[in-house]
Design a protein around this motif. Structure first.
Motif, short mmCIF file in Angstrom:
data_model
loop_
_atom_site.label_atom_id
_atom_site.label_comp_id
_atom_site.label_asym_id
_atom_site.label_seq_id
_atom_site.Cartn_x
_atom_site.Cartn_y
_atom_site.Cartn_z
N GLY A 3 0.75 -1.23 0.00
CA GLY A 3 0.00 0.00 0.00
C GLY A 3 0.78 1.28 0.00
O GLY A 3 0.43 2.22 0.68
N ARG A 17 -4.07 2.34 -3.16
CA ARG A 17 -4.40 0.97 -2.79
C ARG A 17 -5.90 0.83 -2.69
O ARG A 17 -6.55 1.36 -1.80
N HIS A 427 2.89 4.75 3.38
CA HIS A 427 2.07 3.53 3.42
C HIS A 427 0.63 3.92 3.68
O HIS A 427 0.33 4.61 4.67
N GLU A 428 -0.26 3.51 2.81
CA GLU A 428 -1.68 3.80 2.98
C GLU A 428 -2.33 2.70 3.80
O GLU A 428 -2.16 1.52 3.53
N GLU A 429 -3.07 3.10 4.80
CA GLU A 429 -3.68 2.12 5.70
C GLU A 429 -5.05 2.62 6.14
O GLU A 429 -5.36 3.81 6.07
N SER A 430 -5.88 1.71 6.59
CA SER A 430 -7.22 2.08 7.07
C SER A 430 -7.54 1.26 8.29
O SER A 430 -7.07 0.14 8.47
N GLU A 431 -8.34 1.84 9.17
CA GLU A 431 -8.81 1.17 10.36
C GLU A 431 -10.31 0.93 10.23
O GLU A 431 -11.00 1.67 9.52
N GLN A 436 -9.34 5.93 5.02
CA GLN A 436 -7.96 5.58 4.74
C GLN A 436 -7.07 6.78 4.98
O GLN A 436 -7.45 7.93 4.76
N SER A 438 -2.56 7.85 5.06
CA SER A 438 -1.22 7.36 4.78
C SER A 438 -0.24 7.99 5.76
O SER A 438 -0.40 9.14 6.18
#
Length: 659
Positions: A3, A17, A427-431, A436, A438
């Motif tokens: 990501g 991502r 880094h792209e992330e989601s909870e 989302q 990054s």
């Protein structure tokens, strides 16, 4: 390291991502559904089902779909399947509806059922396409390979679809091997002080890794460039890079020279641009950035230019463009800065670009290693990161950086420190239940990759008047003594005198500092046996051109006990001759000095002959003899006690002074 953020609004070009199993193939699938018998048109040949009720429900589902009533469509298709569990077309149409609804997981399930019913028939082609691409995007390479092999049997090898499937199979096999041979990568998030926005991405740093510039996406949707400074133990909170650069519109994808005083970035609206996205340049003097200037029609076109990458000295620019004349859709291009200060016509990196898309180039401070993202070279699916080296015969073949730097997700950008030890990325992330975002990360470069990146050192400090201590603007040039070629040229800040120059390892180099009204300073660096890639700090005082002003010629070389000038002395002597040509009223004295080895008389004679050899070179270069005199002092004027080899080296020298 799944990501990497490849894009935000500034790019108008998303490789974020997200689930994208049909990238580049959507048109193929639409045409397939429209043309396949019994799927897109009720007037086509009979459906495979013999159950009249199931067929009626299927046709009613098509009518509902034409009205975009997806819920009703799915309900009718489910009823049709209840009447005939072997109704392949119903499964295919249901998979299509789930795709349109952006629900990949149920689409995957129903397409799998369609394949199980008709594994060897063309009607299952759309299902094979979706399932195999879904598996690749999930990194499930072991499952994707047999699916692709079965899919491949439906087409002639040389057909366009046969070639597409072969490429996907190549991706699956590469990914399978890469996952089985992972690199030792342990990402660490940058401190929370830096991560102050919903999203931050595209980090770039100065050669000393003390200044970090990156793009942020604010809650209101505005993209700006921020800066954070390393303060010994942690990073400072981010600040707007400059009110001259950030506007209510979007600015992003920064690139910095090694000294952090030249910036190129992208802006896509709100400024006086040429195309949809343009590149702009700004320069820093003291603490202030200049108003950004469009790089003009040589660099920018009516199309799309973005994702710049400056060389360490700010004299070479790589960028991505969709202009005509490329190899693929979006290619990496390169332009050099001429001595007149104008950028030259860009050229296409044909040996690096693929028939597909390249993105986010980054040229390492060594000027040789080019990192970039591509969805055209063999990788693990989507965009992977690659590196290629510039050699005397051209660019080397791009090499995939491997797993887990690359994964089945899109990877977009990587910044590698000058010393080759660390890499920075986003880094792209989601909870769950959250949007989302990054964040910025870094990791130690694995040894296998570190060996491919020639590290460089950096030299930084201040140029100032030797007497008044006033900061000076000066030109700092690095010359390879073996080739006599200029390696880099930078300017010190006219307000602060600060400079940063990159020093390649693995060779002998001369460094020259010149300023108007001052004697030039020469320094010598021998990195023949060194590969540390660590930086040095050196403040350099310049002597004004006044009587008795003196300097040492640190790049004059003689064999032990001899007075013949070595070939690599030419660079230094050419500089001295040029200085005398530019300052025609100046007369100088050349003095030779030795250490205390040998007898005093021999040392005195050797020092005189070495000084005379320098005078002879200058005369041959066109300098009148009346402006030069020579003298030898032997061992009588040491700079340091002759107690060790380093001190003796300092005492063996050629000096020049203003008369």
């Amino acid at each position: 390291m799944a990501g990497f953020v490849a894009n935000a609004q500034i790019h108008e070009y998303s490789v974020r991502r997200r689930f994208r199993p049909l990238v580049g193939l959507a048109a193929f699938l639409v045409s397939w559904f429209l043309l396949m018998p019994g799927i897109g048109n009720a007037q086509n040949p009979p459906l495979t089902t013999t159950n009249k009720k199931a067929a009626d429900l299927y046709n009613k589902a098509l009518d509902a779909l034409s009205r975009r009533e997806t819920g009703t469509t799915l309900e009718l298709l489910n009823q049709a399947i209840e009447r005939d569990s072997g109704f392949t077309e119903a499964y295919l149409k249901m998979g299509q509806v789930y795709e349109f609804m952006r629900r990949p997981d149920p689409a995957f399930q129903v397409y799998q059922r369609a394949i199980r019913q008709k594994p060897n028939q063309p009607v299952s082609g759309p299902a094979y396409q979706f399932v195999s691409t879904y598996l690749l995007k999930k990194g499930r390479y072991d499952e994707a390979i047999p699916c692709l092999e079965a899919f491949q049997k439906l087409f002639a090898p040389q057909s366009s679809q046969g070639k597409r499937i072969a490429r996907l199979l190549q991706t699956a096999h590469f990914g399978q091997q890469a996952v089985q041979n992972p690199l030792a990568v342990k990402p660490q998030a940058l401190p929370a002080t830096v991560q102050a926005f919903p999203s931050q991405y595209f980090p770039v740093l100065t050669a000393d890794e003390q200044t970090l510039v990156y793009t942020v996406l604010k809650p209101e949707g505005d993209e700006d460039l921020m800066v954070s400074t390393y303060r010994g133990e942690t990073w400072s909170p981010p600040e707007s890079l400059s009110p001259a650069i950030n506007t209510p519109d979007n600015e992003g994808t920064p690139s910095l020279s090694a000294d952090g005083r030249t910036l190129v970035f992208t802006a896509c609206q709100g400024r006086s641009g040429i195309g949809s996205c343009d590149l702009y340049i700004s320069r820093k003097t003291g603490e202030a950035w200049s108003a950004p200037k469009n790089l003009g029609p040589i660099i920018n076109t009516r199309g799309w230019e973005s994702q710049p990458a400056l060389s360490a000295d700010g004299r070479r620019l790589y960028f991505v463009s969709d202009r005509p004349g490329g190899v693929g859709r979006r290619d990496i291009w390169c332009s050099d800065l001429g001595d007149d200060g104008d950028w030259k016509t860009p050229y296409n990196l044909k040996s690096i670009n693929s028939p597909f898309d390249e993105a986010s180039p980054f040229i390492h401070a060594n000027g040789r290693s080019l990192f970039f993202a591509s969805d055209g070279h063999t990788g693990m699916g989507g965009y992977d990161l690659f590196v290629a080296d510039s050699t005397s015969s051209g660019w080397s073949s791009p090499q995939n950086l491997g797993y887990p730097i690359n994964t089945a997700d899109d990877q977009a950008a990587l910044f590698v420190s000058a010393n080759g030890n660390r890499a920075y990325y986003s880094h792209e992330e989601s909870e769950p239940g959250a949007k989302q975002r990054s964040r910025l990360y870094r990791f130690d470069l694995p040894e296998s990759l570190r060996q491919k990146v020639r590290p460089v050192s950096y030299l930084k400090g201040q140029i100032a008047d030797a007497k008044t201590k006033k900061p000076l603007t000066a030109t700092i040039e690095l010359v390879d003594l073996a080739t006599q070629q200029l390696v880099t040229r930078v300017q010190s800040d006219p307000q602060t005198g600060q400079y940063t120059a990159v020093l390649p390892t693995g060779g002998e180099y001369a460094l020259y500092i010149t300023g108007p009204g001052y004697l030039f300073k020469s320094l010598s660096f021998d990195f023949t046996r060194k590969r540390e890639g660590e930086g040095m700090t050196l403040s350099v005082p310049l002597e004004p051109i006044v009587p008795s002003g003196r300097e040492t010629l640190n790049n004059i070389f003689f064999e032990t006990g001899r007075f013949d000038l070595a070939e690599k002395s030419r660079t230094e002597l050419t500089r001295l001759a040029k200085f005398l040509e530019e300052n025609k009223t100046v007369t100088i004295e050349i003095s030779g000095h030795t250490d205390d080895r040998g007898d005093a008389a021999s040392n005195l004679d050797l020092s005189r002959k070495r000084a005379q050899a320098v005078v002879a070179y200058l005369e041959k270069a066109g300098i009148e003899l009346r402006r030069i005199r020579s003298v030898g002092f032997g061992e009588t004027r040491p700079l340091a006690p002759n107690s060790d080899e380093e001190n003796r080296r300092l005492n063996r020298r050629i000096e020049w002074r203003i008369l």
